[in-house]
Motif scaffolding. Sequence first.
Motif, short mmCIF file in Angstrom:
data_model
loop_
_atom_site.label_atom_id
_atom_site.label_comp_id
_atom_site.label_asym_id
_atom_site.label_seq_id
_atom_site.Cartn_x
_atom_site.Cartn_y
_atom_site.Cartn_z
N ASN A 27 0.86 -1.28 0.06
CA ASN A 27 -0.16 -0.22 0.08
C ASN A 27 0.89 1.36 0.02
N ASN A 28 0.50 2.13 -0.91
CA ASN A 28 1.60 3.47 -0.98
C ASN A 28 0.47 4.59 -1.35
N THR A 29 -0.52 4.57 -1.05
CA THR A 29 -1.40 5.70 -1.48
C THR A 29 -1.29 6.92 -0.63
N GLU A 43 4.99 8.42 17.63
CA GLU A 43 6.20 7.37 17.81
C GLU A 43 7.50 7.65 17.32
N TYR A 44 7.52 7.85 15.82
CA TYR A 44 8.49 8.17 14.87
C TYR A 44 9.40 9.39 15.56
N ILE A 45 8.73 10.40 15.85
CA ILE A 45 9.60 11.71 16.40
C ILE A 45 10.23 11.30 17.73
N ILE A 69 14.49 12.47 0.81
CA ILE A 69 13.17 12.15 -0.04
C ILE A 69 12.46 11.46 0.84
N ALA A 70 11.17 11.79 0.62
CA ALA A 70 10.12 10.86 1.40
C ALA A 70 10.33 10.66 2.92
N GLY A 71 10.53 12.14 3.27
CA GLY A 71 11.02 12.04 4.71
C GLY A 71 10.03 11.81 6.13
N HIS A 75 12.35 13.34 11.28
CA HIS A 75 13.46 13.46 12.46
C HIS A 75 14.73 13.16 11.94
N ASP A 76 14.99 12.83 10.93
CA ASP A 76 16.64 12.79 10.21
C ASP A 76 17.01 14.13 9.63
N THR A 77 16.05 14.82 8.91
CA THR A 77 16.07 16.03 8.36
C THR A 77 16.39 17.01 9.49
N THR A 92 5.14 13.41 -0.36
CA THR A 92 3.94 13.80 -0.67
C THR A 92 2.79 13.79 -0.10
N CYS A 93 2.85 13.68 1.26
CA CYS A 93 1.87 13.56 2.26
C CYS A 93 1.61 14.83 2.95
N ARG A 94 0.81 15.68 2.65
CA ARG A 94 0.40 16.90 3.08
C ARG A 94 0.28 16.94 4.76
N ASP A 115 6.70 15.34 -5.29
CA ASP A 115 6.54 13.91 -5.63
C ASP A 115 8.14 13.73 -5.99
N ALA A 116 8.58 12.56 -5.74
CA ALA A 116 10.06 12.07 -5.90
C ALA A 116 10.22 11.70 -7.14
N LYS A 117 9.10 11.54 -7.97
CA LYS A 117 9.28 11.11 -9.31
C LYS A 117 9.52 12.37 -10.19
#
Length: 254
Positions: A27-29, A43-45, A69-71, A75-77, A92-94, A115-117
């Motif tokens: 799933n990647n929508t 949890e990620y942050i 890309i696709a950060g 938290h790494d940025t 891409t996820c607002r 978009d990374a594309k």
Amino acid sequence: MKKLHRASAASSCRGLFIFQMVMVMFNNTPTFWANSWNRHFEEYIQYVPFQAYYLYCLLGEYDANVLEIAGGSFHDTSALNNWGIACTGIDTCREVIEKAKKAEPTLNRKVLEMDAKQMDFRDKTFDVSFHNGFFAYFSSDEELRLLIREQVRVTKRLIVCSVHNALNDWLREKFRIFSRKDDLYNLRFYTPQRIRSLLTPFCRRVEIFPLQVPEFDRLITMTNARDFVKGIYNKYYHACDIRRCKRLMAVGYL
Ligand SMILES: C[S@@+](CC[C@H](N)C(=O)[O-])C[C@H]1O[C@@H](n2cnc3c(N)ncnc32)[C@H](O)[C@@H]1O
């Protein structure tokens, strides 16, 4: 006998069909990511920005301009910017971009919806570009090649693609169990050979580095001292058992 052949041909066709179904089932929508980040962002942050530390081990003194890309949680940025390394992030996820900016206001002018594309950057804008876990949700190698080509276009020196390590049986089993309840864990793992062969046509040279090795993770968590970690990592990463790291950091030299 013929019947047997027909039966086994039919079953291998069925096998191939099921395999292809599995292949396209990641799933990647945008909706999937908005929902996943609603469940997982907090949890990620909290996580240690391990990718930032391992990336730091690869940076040279002239690598001034970095792209994530696709950060996602970014938290790494955020860590790289806090260390004085100019890092821009895209996704891409607002929804996740808004969450990241709210959690860390210093990211306000650093992260962009893109978009990374097809990135809105000039050729060779960044010295180094990286992503972590991004390729896990693509089953099509064709799509991956488009992404790599675009990453190479905007980068001068190094592209870094961190992927889930297929040689780590413990991790694969953990993800298999977790994926029963959460689609986020239903993802693609890569062997070193597979990720190397995807990058090779686009790069002068490709090297695979271990990412999230238990001993180095412990050192990072205990010391937070990135230059110390860099010295130890660059001296000893060769000696790591690649089957024990969670991710493979595939590095393409341009
Ligand atoms: C596994 S997450 C990345 C996690 C990130 N490394 C972190 O530590 O938070 C994958 C991210 O890819 C983003 N994504 C998916 N397709 C994309 C695309 N075509 N361009 C840019 N980002 C994309 C998703 O919105 C999601 O945030």
